[in-house]
Design a protein around this motif. Structure first.
Motif, PDB file in Angstrom:
ATOM      1  N   ALA A 314     -90.325 -39.391  20.940  1.00 51.37           N
ATOM      2  CA  ALA A 314     -91.347 -39.681  19.933  1.00 51.37           C
ATOM      3  C   ALA A 314     -91.149 -38.787  18.710  1.00 51.37           C
ATOM      4  O   ALA A 314     -91.280 -39.233  17.565  1.00 51.37           O
ATOM      5  CB  ALA A 314     -92.743 -39.463  20.523  1.00 51.37           C
ATOM      6  N   LEU A 315     -90.775 -37.530  18.960  1.00 56.13           N
ATOM      7  CA  LEU A 315     -90.553 -36.588  17.852  1.00 56.13           C
ATOM      8  C   LEU A 315     -89.339 -37.002  17.017  1.00 56.13           C
ATOM      9  O   LEU A 315     -89.406 -37.067  15.787  1.00 56.13           O
ATOM     10  CB  LEU A 315     -90.355 -35.173  18.400  1.00 56.13           C
ATOM     11  N   THR A 316     -88.218 -37.277  17.681  1.00 52.64           N
ATOM     12  CA  THR A 316     -86.997 -37.562  16.926  1.00 52.64           C
ATOM     13  C   THR A 316     -87.132 -38.851  16.115  1.00 52.64           C
ATOM     14  O   THR A 316     -86.508 -38.973  15.062  1.00 52.64           O
ATOM     15  CB  THR A 316     -85.755 -37.625  17.844  1.00 52.64           C
ATOM     16  N   ALA A 317     -87.967 -39.762  16.579  1.00 53.96           N
ATOM     17  CA  ALA A 317     -88.199 -40.979  15.787  1.00 53.96           C
ATOM     18  C   ALA A 317     -88.774 -40.611  14.422  1.00 53.96           C
ATOM     19  O   ALA A 317     -88.458 -41.249  13.413  1.00 53.96           O
ATOM     20  CB  ALA A 317     -89.142 -41.922  16.529  1.00 53.96           C
ATOM     21  N   THR A 318     -89.570 -39.531  14.369  1.00 48.45           N
ATOM     22  CA  THR A 318     -90.132 -39.108  13.076  1.00 48.45           C
ATOM     23  C   THR A 318     -89.139 -38.240  12.302  1.00 48.45           C
ATOM     24  O   THR A 318     -89.150 -38.222  11.084  1.00 48.45           O
ATOM     25  CB  THR A 318     -91.452 -38.311  13.266  1.00 48.45           C
ATOM     26  N   VAL A 322     -86.510 -37.612   7.829  1.00 45.48           N
ATOM     27  CA  VAL A 322     -86.816 -36.400   7.052  1.00 45.48           C
ATOM     28  C   VAL A 322     -85.658 -36.050   6.106  1.00 45.48           C
ATOM     29  O   VAL A 322     -84.498 -36.029   6.503  1.00 45.48           O
ATOM     30  CB  VAL A 322     -87.096 -35.210   8.003  1.00 45.48           C
ATOM     31  N   THR A 323     -86.008 -35.788   4.861  1.00 45.28           N
ATOM     32  CA  THR A 323     -85.010 -35.362   3.883  1.00 45.28           C
ATOM     33  C   THR A 323     -85.278 -33.914   3.484  1.00 45.28           C
ATOM     34  O   THR A 323     -86.404 -33.550   3.152  1.00 45.28           O
ATOM     35  CB  THR A 323     -85.068 -36.246   2.630  1.00 45.28           C
ATOM     36  N   PRO A 328     -80.347 -35.463   4.504  1.00 41.18           N
ATOM     37  CA  PRO A 328     -81.102 -35.795   5.716  1.00 41.18           C
ATOM     38  C   PRO A 328     -81.112 -34.612   6.701  1.00 41.18           C
ATOM     39  O   PRO A 328     -80.100 -33.922   6.836  1.00 41.18           O
ATOM     40  CB  PRO A 328     -80.320 -36.975   6.304  1.00 41.18           C
ATOM     41  N   LEU A 329     -82.236 -34.402   7.360  1.00 43.44           N
ATOM     42  CA  LEU A 329     -82.354 -33.309   8.336  1.00 43.44           C
ATOM     43  C   LEU A 329     -81.217 -33.391   9.361  1.00 43.44           C
ATOM     44  O   LEU A 329     -80.922 -34.451   9.901  1.00 43.44           O
ATOM     45  CB  LEU A 329     -83.698 -33.411   9.061  1.00 43.44           C
ATOM     46  N   ARG A 330     -80.585 -32.241   9.598  1.00 42.86           N
ATOM     47  CA  ARG A 330     -79.500 -32.182  10.588  1.00 42.86           C
ATOM     48  C   ARG A 330     -80.040 -31.477  11.839  1.00 42.86           C
ATOM     49  O   ARG A 330     -80.338 -30.294  11.807  1.00 42.86           O
ATOM     50  CB  ARG A 330     -78.312 -31.413  10.003  1.00 42.86           C
ATOM     51  N   ALA A 388     -93.182 -33.706   8.826  1.00 45.97           N
ATOM     52  CA  ALA A 388     -93.682 -33.528   7.462  1.00 45.97           C
ATOM     53  C   ALA A 388     -93.535 -32.088   6.988  1.00 45.97           C
ATOM     54  O   ALA A 388     -93.352 -31.822   5.808  1.00 45.97           O
ATOM     55  CB  ALA A 388     -95.147 -33.958   7.394  1.00 45.97           C
ATOM     56  N   GLU A 389     -93.597 -31.133   7.947  1.00 45.23           N
ATOM     57  CA  GLU A 389     -93.558 -29.710   7.588  1.00 45.23           C
ATOM     58  C   GLU A 389     -92.157 -29.155   7.414  1.00 45.23           C
ATOM     59  O   GLU A 389     -91.963 -28.160   6.734  1.00 45.23           O
ATOM     60  CB  GLU A 389     -94.162 -28.901   8.739  1.00 45.23           C
ATOM     61  N   LEU A 390     -91.176 -29.769   8.076  1.00 52.08           N
ATOM     62  CA  LEU A 390     -89.858 -29.138   8.158  1.00 52.08           C
ATOM     63  C   LEU A 390     -89.179 -28.880   6.816  1.00 52.08           C
ATOM     64  O   LEU A 390     -88.585 -27.814   6.631  1.00 52.08           O
ATOM     65  CB  LEU A 390     -88.934 -29.951   9.080  1.00 52.08           C
TER      66      LEU A 390
END
Ligand SMILES: [Zn+2]
Length: 486
Positions: A314-318, A322-323, A328-330, A388-390
């Motif tokens: 569920a987390l990785t789907a969000t 993320v940019t 893109p978030l790695r 959203a926070e990362l």
């Protein structure tokens, strides 16, 4: 069997910095030694870090109007020898091809140590009129300099770099480009790699062979030594005259153009390791980190595993949308069969900025434990809001890393006024020494011979300040930056 003691197998950073450095490079699988002495194999983890800084620098190079080109690996001996100071400076390090196709070559070919000589020869056909200027080129390539003492990334016989080569109608135009090159390097070092730098001019003794002057940025490593992080050279008309490049200017007079060259290499991967790393290994700036977040599942039973896996899915789907500031978030979920403790050490060694631990109790409360690599602070992080926070967390981490490096440099920069104080401070504390110097190469050489420190730069930002040269007491207009250097 749980693997433990992984981290304890790297040398102690404070006791044996060179050993620590080699252990980190090899054990993080950034690079390895090659069958050819002094050459290195850059492995995926190291190459990803190089690609990150390379791509960022390439954006600066293109944004400022330079175009990428390619020139050959080989430079005919006669060309390399055209500019006298240049050949004298590079000759001891040049590798030569003497035989090819089963025969001895009538003219030896140098494996390029840098490309000024061949470029000057070729562009003389391209530069005919002031309308052909400025000519703004950049090469991404490999060069060979036969170093006797080599170290992975820092000093290798073959290395990767970019070399910009530009030609201008006026000296002012070339000077402006020298500044553009240096600013690109400052930005990549400070804004991308979180490594603060001191900008300045090189002394005559440290100037690029064949250049009128060289500008450079210098960074402090965690062992308080200096590392030159990029150089930008004013070549004046030296190479243009040697190759007889002439153009017809607006005033209908034939003139030699002014040249610049500037370079930034895989050394900066070594600088990134040494500017931020700690006793547990790498500490990477989020912009350049191959992985910015690693997720470590924690479970004992199959039932727990299922629950943890569902929460992670569920987390990785969000996270996939993320940019961050560097694209893109790695991230990676570490489902390998090692123990959680082993995984923590493994990813700490590799400098991943954030680790998220998720166990069955965390799943029940809808959160995980987020650990910052740089200071190991732990905090509960609600999984729903994490995506959203990362980006902000990574940006804050990047800033904090830069500030930490800046604080370290400032704490280890000393103003000294006498040679006795200079030697005592260098011996006791090392670091950057800001000291008066009369400008004479003989004084510079004496200091280098007796202490091992060199003038890194005459800083642009240090104020005018009358003083007396450490060696002969003659007047000094401002302090210059001395340090032991890589
Ligand atoms: Zn002096």
């Amino acid at each position: 069997m749980a693997k433990t003691g992984f981290v304890s197998s790297i040398a102690d950073q404070s006791e044996d910095f060179p050993g620590w450095y080699n252990d980190v490079v090899l054990k993080t699988e950034m690079a390895s030694y090659s069958p050819v002495r002094g050459c290195m194999i850059i492995r995926p983890y190291g190459y990803a870090i190089w690609e990150s800084m390379r791509d960022e620098l390439d954006r600066h190079i293109k944004r400022t109007g330079h175009q990428n080109v390619y020139f050959p690996l080989f430079v005919p001996r006669s060309l390399l020898e055209k500019e006298a100071e240049h050949v004298e400076g590079f000759n001891p390090q040049v590798a030569w091809v003497t035989h090819a196709g089963g025969e001895e070559l009538s003219e030896w070919l140098a494996i390029r140590p840098t490309s000024e000589a061949i470029i000057a020869e070729v562009v003389k056909d391209w530069i005919q009129s002031y309308r052909d200027l400025p000519l703004l080129m950049n090469l991404w390539n490999n060069v060979v300099r036969w170093e006797l003492r080599t170290r992975l990334f820092l000093r290798t016989a073959e290395f990767l770099w970019q070399e910009a080569h530009t030609f201008h109608a006026t000296e002012a135009g070339a000077a402006e480009n020298v500044a553009i090159g240096l600013e690109a390097y400052r930005s990549v070092s400070e804004d991308w790699l979180a490594i603060p730098v001191v900008r300045g001019r090189k002394s005559r003794a440290e100037t690029f062979p064949g250049a009128d002057y060289s500008h450079a940025i210098e960074a402090m490593m965690r062992d308080k030594r200096a590392l030159q992080a990029g150089t930008s050279h004013m070549l004046g008309q030296n190479f243009a005259k040697a190759a007889d490049i002439q153009f017809l200017d607006v005033d209908n007079v034939r003139k030699h153009p002014y040249g610049t060259s500037w370079g930034f290499s895989t050394r900066m991967v070594g600088a990134t390791i040494m500017a931020h790393g700690d006793e547990s290994g790498l500490v990477l700036p989020p912009n350049a980190a191959p992985k910015q977040l690693v997720i470590v599942p924690i479970f004992r039973t199959e039932e727990d595993r299922t629950a943890v896996a569902a929460a992670i899915d569920a987390l990785t789907a969000t996270l996939d949308g993320v940019t961050t500031a560097s694209g893109p978030l790695r991230y990676q979920v570490d489902w390998s069969d090692a123990s959680p403790g082993f995984k923590y050490s493994h990813w700490e060694l590799r400098g991943v900025p954030f680790r998220l631990e998720i166990g069955p109790r965390d799943v029940a409360s809808g959160q995980g434990v987020l650990v910052r690599r740089v200071d190991r602070t732990k905090e509960p992080a609600p999984l729903a809001g994490l995506a959203a926070e990362l980006p902000k967390r990574l940006a804050d981490y990047q800033k904090a890393l830069f500030q930490r490096a800046l604080d370290f440099r400032e704490a280890n920069t000393h103003s000294v006024d006498t040679y006795d104080d200079f030697k005592a401070t260098l011996e006791a504390d090392g670091g950057f020494l800001m000291a008066p110097w009369c400008g004479d190469a003989a004084c510079e050489k004496q200091i280098n011979d007796e202490t091992g420190a060199t003038i890194r730069v005459i800083p642009f930002d240090s104020p005018d300040e009358a003083g007396k040269c450490l060696i002969d007491g003659r007047p000094s207009e401002r302090r210059v930056l001395f340090a032991k250097a890589y």
